[in-house]
Design an enzyme around this catalytic site. Structure first.
Site, short mmCIF file in Angstrom:
data_model
loop_
_atom_site.label_atom_id
_atom_site.label_comp_id
_atom_site.label_asym_id
_atom_site.label_seq_id
_atom_site.Cartn_x
_atom_site.Cartn_y
_atom_site.Cartn_z
N CYS A 62 -6.16 2.40 -4.11
CA CYS A 62 -5.62 2.95 -2.87
C CYS A 62 -6.56 4.02 -2.35
O CYS A 62 -6.66 5.10 -2.94
CB CYS A 62 -4.23 3.54 -3.15
SG CYS A 62 -3.38 3.93 -1.64
N CYS A 64 0.82 -1.22 0.00
CA CYS A 64 0.00 0.00 0.00
C CYS A 64 0.85 1.27 0.00
O CYS A 64 1.00 1.94 1.02
CB CYS A 64 -0.97 0.04 1.16
SG CYS A 64 -2.24 1.28 0.89
C1 LIG Z 1 -0.58 0.07 7.03
C2 LIG Z 1 -1.18 -0.66 5.86
C3 LIG Z 1 -2.22 -0.10 5.16
C4 LIG Z 1 -2.77 -0.75 4.07
N1 LIG Z 1 -3.83 -0.16 3.42
C5 LIG Z 1 -4.39 -0.80 2.37
C6 LIG Z 1 -5.54 -0.24 1.74
O1 LIG Z 1 -6.06 0.79 2.15
N2 LIG Z 1 -6.05 -0.88 0.66
C7 LIG Z 1 -5.51 -2.04 0.20
O2 LIG Z 1 -6.03 -2.58 -0.78
N3 LIG Z 1 -4.41 -2.59 0.78
C8 LIG Z 1 -3.84 -2.01 1.86
N4 LIG Z 1 -2.76 -2.57 2.48
C9 LIG Z 1 -2.03 -3.70 1.82
C10 LIG Z 1 -2.64 -5.07 2.06
O3 LIG Z 1 -2.87 -5.31 3.42
C11 LIG Z 1 -1.70 -6.12 1.48
O4 LIG Z 1 -1.40 -5.79 0.14
C12 LIG Z 1 -2.34 -7.52 1.51
O5 LIG Z 1 -2.52 -7.92 2.84
C13 LIG Z 1 -1.46 -8.52 0.76
O6 LIG Z 1 -1.91 -9.83 0.95
P1 LIG Z 1 -0.88 -11.04 0.86
O7 LIG Z 1 -1.68 -12.29 1.02
O8 LIG Z 1 -0.02 -10.90 -0.31
O9 LIG Z 1 0.07 -10.84 2.13
P2 LIG Z 1 -0.31 -10.93 3.66
O10 LIG Z 1 -1.74 -10.62 3.88
O11 LIG Z 1 0.69 -10.07 4.37
O12 LIG Z 1 -0.08 -12.45 4.05
C14 LIG Z 1 1.16 -13.11 3.94
C15 LIG Z 1 1.11 -14.33 4.84
O13 LIG Z 1 2.22 -15.18 4.56
C16 LIG Z 1 2.67 -15.76 5.77
N5 LIG Z 1 4.06 -16.20 5.59
C17 LIG Z 1 5.19 -15.45 5.52
N6 LIG Z 1 6.27 -16.24 5.35
C18 LIG Z 1 5.82 -17.51 5.29
C19 LIG Z 1 6.46 -18.78 5.11
N7 LIG Z 1 7.80 -18.90 4.97
N8 LIG Z 1 5.68 -19.90 5.09
C20 LIG Z 1 4.33 -19.81 5.24
N9 LIG Z 1 3.69 -18.64 5.41
C21 LIG Z 1 4.42 -17.50 5.43
C22 LIG Z 1 2.50 -14.65 6.79
O14 LIG Z 1 2.42 -15.15 8.11
C23 LIG Z 1 1.21 -13.98 6.32
O15 LIG Z 1 0.08 -14.47 7.00
C24 LIG Z 1 -2.23 -1.99 3.62
C25 LIG Z 1 -1.19 -2.57 4.35
C26 LIG Z 1 -0.67 -1.93 5.47
C27 LIG Z 1 0.42 -2.60 6.27
#
Ligand SMILES: Cc1cc2nc3c(=O)[nH]c(=O)nc-3n(C[C@H](O)[C@H](O)[C@H](O)COP(=O)(O)OP(=O)(O)OC[C@H]3O[C@@H](n4cnc5c(N)ncnc54)[C@H](O)[C@@H]3O)c2cc1C
Length: 424
Positions: free
Chosen positions: A350, A172
């Site tokens: 965003c 983000c």
């Molecule tokens: C402050 C903030 C504000 C945000 N605001 C927005 C917004 O307004 N709008 C929006 O669309 N997005 C927003 N986001 C971004 C959004 O939260 C992320 O883009 C989204 O969560 C990505 O999903 P993901 O599944 O890729 O990663 P994540 O949700 O981070 O999940 C990754 C997972 O992988 C696991 N993992 C890591 N390593 C390993 C391993 N070796 N083996 C097994 N599991 C593992 C972790 O434990 C975690 O649970 C924001 C993020 C933050 C931090």
């Protein structure tokens, strides 16, 4: 003589689909794939699942951490098997992974959804500063520290309030500046705006990647007297002296040190180490997928979703939602030996909150062209978009997305724009 007593047993498991990472992308895909009756294993170490887009609102005192999390067990679909462990090594050439506990999981197909890691150690003094209650240093970027932000904001009386954006891709990319506007609005409401210099220091060459929204944000900063310093990267904090040192990215070996009363840091980020060291990663360690099909460029039975992928778009939950539909279709087609027809257009969004009740809802694609859902100018600061971010999107996440029913707003956009959609 006693060796058998201490023998640790390692397990072997097999599944049709292995999902590595049970965050937003992993959970969403687990729910979708479970509906097809496939044998799905989710490998996720954390017992708490976070809706991270709420972190900005927590930092501004509008939501609590309890509203942003649920137990992983309650969020993952019942028909999948959750293994609470982490991948230690990928072995794509023999369709298996090994875990930190020493187990082996064999798969037919794998989806990698392991997000990004926060690299606090890249900034000297950051970790200590975050841990110290009275340092004035905070970050919205972690469940561990996000509740500190509002306390730091409330304790601010006067001086420099500095907000940073690091020299790496972040999740983000709008979030580092949303908290600037919330803070500025907070000061206005408290009647102490004239006591503060509000400064946004970013490594990026522009305030935002999409021209339309960048123009509006520049205007907001100008009218609200927010100082924007481009191409500055935080490298060191001296929390005793309350000084932050930035490298000037366009001038070789030059740094600048500034005093602060409040310092909100967006830490540098990187793909998890397990991916960086794996042959699945590209030269920067991101899962090397085709940006349109989201299938791995070398291994046809491996797909990726979300922040850990090499897709050249802003890393957001909105992107994950849009990707989930494409990944599902393309995984199913691969399983059935069919061609991959569906393509991801880079859609991301965003909600740029610009105060306690307004928001610019930026939506765009790979080409950085606005791709707005509503037939109004979303580049304006709108109350309706704030309400959507604050109330509707969390509802959509917990009730639709993690249950596999939300693919982003594409179909709504089509209806509202009378079926006129851009083709990629
Ligand atoms: C402050 C903030 C504000 C945000 N605001 C927005 C917004 O307004 N709008 C929006 O669309 N997005 C927003 N986001 C971004 C959004 O939260 C992320 O883009 C989204 O969560 C990505 O999903 P993901 O599944 O890729 O990663 P994540 O949700 O981070 O999940 C990754 C997972 O992988 C696991 N993992 C890591 N390593 C390993 C391993 N070796 N083996 C097994 N599991 C593992 C972790 O434990 C975690 O649970 C924001 C993020 C933050 C931090």
């Amino acid at each position: 003589m006693f060796s058998n007593i201490f023998t640790i047993r390692h397990f072997q498991q097999s599944c049709k689909v292995l999902i590595v990472g049970g965050g937003s992308g992993g959970c969403t895909m687990a729910a979708k794939l479970a509906k097809y009756g496939h044998n799905v294993i989710v490998l996720e170490p954390n017992d708490m699942h976070y809706y991270q887009p709420l972190f900005t609102l927590i930092g501004g005192g509008m939501k609590t951490l309890a509203q942003a999390c649920r137990p992983t067990k309650a969020v993952l679909p019942k028909r999948t098997i959750w293994i609470q462990d982490k991948v230690l090594n990928f072995h794509p050439e023999c369709n298996k992974v090994t875990t930190f506990r020493g187990d082996t999981i064999n798969y037919d197909f794998m989806l990698v959804a392991i997000g990004l890691q926060l690299k606090y150690d890249k900034i000297l003094g950051l970790k200590e500063g975050l841990k110290d209650k009275n340092s004035g240093i905070c970050t919205n970027y972690s469940s561990e520290y996000v509740e500190k932000t509002y306390k730091v904001i409330q304790n601010f009386n006067e001086g420099n309030a500095i907000f940073t954006f690091p020299n790496t891709p972040v999740k983000c990319p709008g979030a580092p500046q949303k908290i600037v506007y919330i803070f500025e609005d907070f000061l206005q409401k408290k009647g102490i705006r004239d006591k503060a210099n509000v400064i946004y220091k970013t490594s990026t060459p522009a305030i935002f990647g999409v021209k339309k929204y960048a123009n509006r944000l520049e205007y907001i900063c100008e009218t609200r007297n927010i100082i924007v310093d481009l191409r500055q990267n935080l490298i060191k904090i001296d929390s005793k002296k309350k000084e932050a040192t930035f490298e000037l990215l366009d001038q070789q070996n030059k740094t600048i040190t500034t005093e602060y009363s409040l310092l909100h840091v967006t830490p540098p980020m990187a793909p998890p180490d397990v991916l960086i060291k794996s042959i699945l990663g590209n030269e920067n360690g991101y899962l090397d997928v085709d940006p349109y099909t989201l299938r791995h460029k070398v291994y046809n039975n491996i797909f990726g979703i979300g922040d850990c992928t090499s897709c050249p778009t802003s890393k957001t939950l909105a992107a994950v939602a849009a990707q989930s539909k494409i990944v599902l279709k393309n995984m199913i087609n691969t399983m059935n030996g069919k061609e991959l027809i569906d393509k991801y257009d880079g859609y991301t969004s965003c909600p740029l909150i610009t105060g306690y009740n307004k928001c610019i809802l930026a939506e765009f694609n790979y080409k950085l062209e606005p791709l707005e859902t509503f037939p109004i100018d979303q580049g304006n600061e709108l109350r309706s978009m704030f309400k959507m971010k604050n109330n509707i999107l969390p509802f959509v996440y917990w009730n639709l997305m993690v249950n596999g029913y939300w693919n982003g707003p594409k179909s709504i956009r089509k209806i509202l724009h009378l079926g006129l959609e851009k083709k990629i």
